[in-house]
Each structure stands twice: as structure tokens, then as C-alpha cells.
Design a protein around this motif. Structure first.
Motif, PDB file in Angstrom:
ATOM      1  N   PRO A 173      44.302  -9.589  29.535  1.00 20.46           N
ATOM      2  CA  PRO A 173      44.429  -9.315  30.965  1.00 20.46           C
ATOM      3  C   PRO A 173      45.570  -8.356  31.270  1.00 20.46           C
ATOM      4  CG  PRO A 173      45.348 -11.463  30.461  1.00 20.46           C
ATOM      5  CD  PRO A 173      44.782 -10.920  29.177  1.00 20.46           C
ATOM      6  N   PHE A 181      35.875  -8.960  35.202  1.00 18.46           N
ATOM      7  CA  PHE A 181      35.358 -10.250  35.682  1.00 18.46           C
ATOM      8  C   PHE A 181      33.839 -10.171  35.875  1.00 18.46           C
ATOM      9  CE2 PHE A 181      34.422 -13.378  39.049  1.00 18.46           C
ATOM     10  CZ  PHE A 181      34.835 -14.517  38.382  1.00 18.46           C
ATOM     11  N   TRP A 230      43.722 -15.576  35.737  1.00 18.27           N
ATOM     12  CA  TRP A 230      42.439 -15.425  35.037  1.00 18.27           C
ATOM     13  C   TRP A 230      41.886 -16.772  34.593  1.00 18.27           C
ATOM     14  CZ3 TRP A 230      39.022 -11.630  34.656  1.00 18.27           C
ATOM     15  CH2 TRP A 230      39.424 -10.346  34.995  1.00 18.27           C
TER      16      TRP A 230
END
Length: 173
Positions: free
Chosen positions: A40, A69, A95
Motif C-alpha cells: 500500500p 481496490f 487497507w
């Protein structure tokens, strides 16, 4: 209406606060089936997906967070991933909360992955031209290598290196 205590009367004892609720325990990753790994980031994320035997990288991408995503949701809807390995660095809490309703998530230590990924990049994509003349420590990949970081996270979780399909092009951002 609640009675008010008379002047000079003792106040009732304060009510104890309820104990904090523990965070729900994440589902463990399944022992079999394809996995995705996510490195991420705020502006870009590395994302890879392996085969069901967990031997080979089938997809390697560098995407903006919302695109990453959306790709994970698409893979989940297709049954192409059974769980997600997530780097525990920048933004991992966000996340993890976002992915937990969709898929099992496993956090993996992200320390030193940037340096290791630079070395792994050159193993996956040997230098050509003048780059091969540079000492390895001075070589910088010609593009972001967040996908290679995601691959390293997955390899750390699995405890083994993964191969990439020869036809799989290097990711670009």
C-alpha cells in the motif's frame, strides 16, 4: 424527570465505562488457492496475484489506490483470489479495515522491502545496454518497482520465491 440531589447530599458514584471492544480477529488466509499481495501507498500501490498452486505470479500491477481496490474486488468476484497479503507499512490499517469484509487479510513485515525489491527487480529483469555495465549497487530500475515489493511480501508470507511468467510485462505506472 430524575430527582436532583439535595444541597450537600453526596452525588451518586460515577458509572464505570464499558470495557473497550476488541478489534474483530481477521480470518486466517486459506491454506490453498490463489493469493494477492498489496504494497500500500498514498499515491501508488504494488499489486500482484499468484496462481492457485502459489508458485507463479500471474499479474503484477502498479495502480493508484482506488484502482488497486477495484482490481482486488474484481479478482474476488471472479474467484481469482482467496486472500490478501498486505504490507504493514503506510496505510495498512486503512487497507486492512477496507479489505476485511471482502477477503481474509494477513499483515506481513514490510521492513527493508524497498532495498530488497531493487535487487529482485534486476533478477527478474536483467539490465540491458549501459545499465549492465554499472555496479549493482548503483543501478536504479527505470520505472517504479512497487509490484516487485508486493511480490516480495507474498514471497515472505509463502517462504519461497515465485516465478513470473515470461510473457508478463514489467508493470508501469
Amino acid at each position: 424527570m430524575s430527582p436532583t440531589p439535595a444541597a450537600g447530599a453526596p452525588l451518586p458514584p460515577p458509572q464505570p465505562e464499558p470495557p473497550p471492544q476488541p478489534e474483530p480477529q481477521p480470518l486466517p488466509l486459506p491454506a490453498a488457492g490463489p493469493l494477492a499481495a498489496l504494497d500500500p501507498g498514498r499515491c501508488k500501490c504494488g499489486l500482484v496475484r499468484c496462481d492457485p498452486a502459489r508458485q507463479q505470479v500471474l499479474a503484477a500491477l502498479i495502480l493508484e489506490p482506488e484502482q488497486a481496490f477495484a482490481q482486488l474486488r474484481a479478482w474476488q468476484a471472479e474467484g481469482a483470489v482467496a486472500g490478501v497479503v498486505l504490507g504493514d507499512g503506510t496505510g495498512s490499517r486503512h487497507w486492512r479495515q477496507r479489505l476485511a469484509p471482502l477477503l481474509p487479510v494477513q499483515l506481513v513485515d514490510e521492513r527493508r522491502t524497498t532495498l530488497e525489491a531493487r535487487q529482485r527487480y534486476w533478477q527478474l529483469f536483467p539490465p540491458r545496454g549501459w545499465r549492465r555495465l554499472l555496479p549493482e549497487g548503483l543501478r536504479q530500475p527505470p520505472r517504479p518497482w512497487d509490484d516487485v515489493v508486493a511480490q516480495l511480501l507474498l514471497e515472505r508470507h509463502l517462504g519461497q520465491p515465485l516465478t513470473r511468467l515470461p510473457s508478463l510485462p514489467p508493470a508501469a505506472f
